[in-house]
Motif scaffolding. Structure first.
Motif, PDB file in Angstrom:
ATOM      1  N   CYS A  41      -5.376  -1.004  15.385  1.00  0.00           N
ATOM      2  CA  CYS A  41      -4.274  -0.134  17.058  1.00  0.00           C
ATOM      3  C   CYS A  41      -5.910  -1.126  17.590  1.00  0.00           C
ATOM      4  O   CYS A  41      -5.227  -1.300  19.068  1.00  0.00           O
ATOM      5  CB  CYS A  41      -4.563   1.461  17.247  1.00  0.00           C
ATOM      6  N   ARG A  42      -7.002  -0.926  16.821  1.00  0.00           N
ATOM      7  CA  ARG A  42      -8.040  -1.805  17.872  1.00  0.00           C
ATOM      8  C   ARG A  42      -8.735  -3.060  17.154  1.00  0.00           C
ATOM      9  O   ARG A  42      -9.635  -3.662  17.398  1.00  0.00           O
ATOM     10  CB  ARG A  42      -8.819  -0.958  18.272  1.00  0.00           C
ATOM     11  N   GLN A  45      -9.380  -6.021  19.952  1.00  0.00           N
ATOM     12  CA  GLN A  45     -11.307  -5.757  20.213  1.00  0.00           C
ATOM     13  C   GLN A  45     -12.336  -5.791  19.327  1.00  0.00           C
ATOM     14  O   GLN A  45     -13.355  -6.222  19.569  1.00  0.00           O
ATOM     15  CB  GLN A  45     -11.268  -4.242  21.311  1.00  0.00           C
TER      16      GLN A  45
END
Length: 282
Positions: A41-42, A45
């Motif tokens: 999900c990240r 980043q």
């Protein structure tokens, strides 16, 4: 689905991978899913070093398929050379490498039937232009199988309500809430414009009355200067009463505007709007 009444309906949208991941994590009760795979999900980043660390830890076909669709640059530079170096390749390896020569062989009925449903869908999607019959036959078979499955209405309702409740827990407003706020804002702006028009007309009327009073005062005193002998105390008293009535009427109109606006804008907001409109009138 068709919404008969939007105001009484609840709407939630799943527009990102994180939204879908959170829903699957909720309905599956798979605790390892969140503890091990939540980094997806990240992923965008994460630093390149962290990506390499996670890739080395969770090297598999599922991760390769995710990266091929979500991070093409990382897949082409890191994943693809490693997949190409494998000695024993299977269908997913050839699919990820887009080896069309080998994948053509899997379109044969004998090999096609050995693939699982996900692999069949990926293959049919890859050759949807060259082999339209393959895609249409696979779709018809999946649709027929789906229609033959019994539907547990209670289970379906539970999952549906879970999806609504799971998304509603987010801090960000839903699409429905955004639309409702927009509609409410437009409605309030429309009411405010009506009030502004009413207030502007009343204040313009008051301004016109003040001008008339000034003209009458001027005319009265001019006549008084021209003929001081004809003026009398009774005339002055009558003129004063007329001006007093007009000022009282203007004050009542102003109070009516105050009463209407105080509930809409608050005392401070109304004062600012009235001051602004008075400046415009001047």
């Amino acid at each position: 689905y068709v919404l008969d009444d939007f105001k009484t309906s609840q709407i939630e949208t799943y527009q990102s991978f994180a939204d879908v991941f959170a829903l699957v994590d909720t309905v599956s009760n798979n605790h390892e899913l969140k503890s091990k795979w939540s980094f997806l999900c990240r992923w965008s980043q994460m630093s390149h070093a962290d990506k390499l660390k996670k890739y080395d830890e969770f090297f598999c076909h599922e991760l390769h398929l995710f990266l091929q669709n979500k991070d093409v640059s990382f897949f082409d530079k890191v994943c693809q050379p490693l997949i190409a170096s494998k000695l024993n390749k299977d269908f997913m390896d050839y699919y990820l490498l887009r080896d069309m020569t080998v994948l053509q062989k899997y379109c044969a009925l004998e090999k096609f039937e050995r693939l699982n449903i996900l692999e069949q869908i990926l293959l049919a999607q890859l050759f949807k232009k060259e082999r339209t019959q393959l895609a249409s036959s696979l779709f018809a078979r999946c649709q027929s199988k789906h229609e033959s499955l019994p539907i547990d209405a209670q289970r379906f309702d539970t999952l549906f309500r879970t999806a609504l409740a799971n998304k509603a827990m987010d801090e960000e407003p839903s699409i429905q809430q955004q639309l409702e706020r927009k509609m409410e804002k437009q409605e309030n702006e429309s009411k405010m414009m009506d009030d502004f028009e009413f207030c502007g007309g009343t204040m313009l009327l008051c301004a016109n009355e003040e001008e008339e009073e000034e003209e009458e005062d001027g005319a009265y005193y001019d006549d008084d200067d021209d003929d001081d002998d004809e003026s009398s105390e009774a005339d002055e008293r009558a003129h004063g009463m007329t001006l007093k009535k007009k000022r009282k009427k203007k004050a009542q109109a102003s109070c009516a505007v105050d009463a209407r606006y105080n509930g809409r804008l608050g005392m401070g907001g109304y004062s600012e709007q009235r001051e602004k409109m008075q400046q415009e009138q001047l």
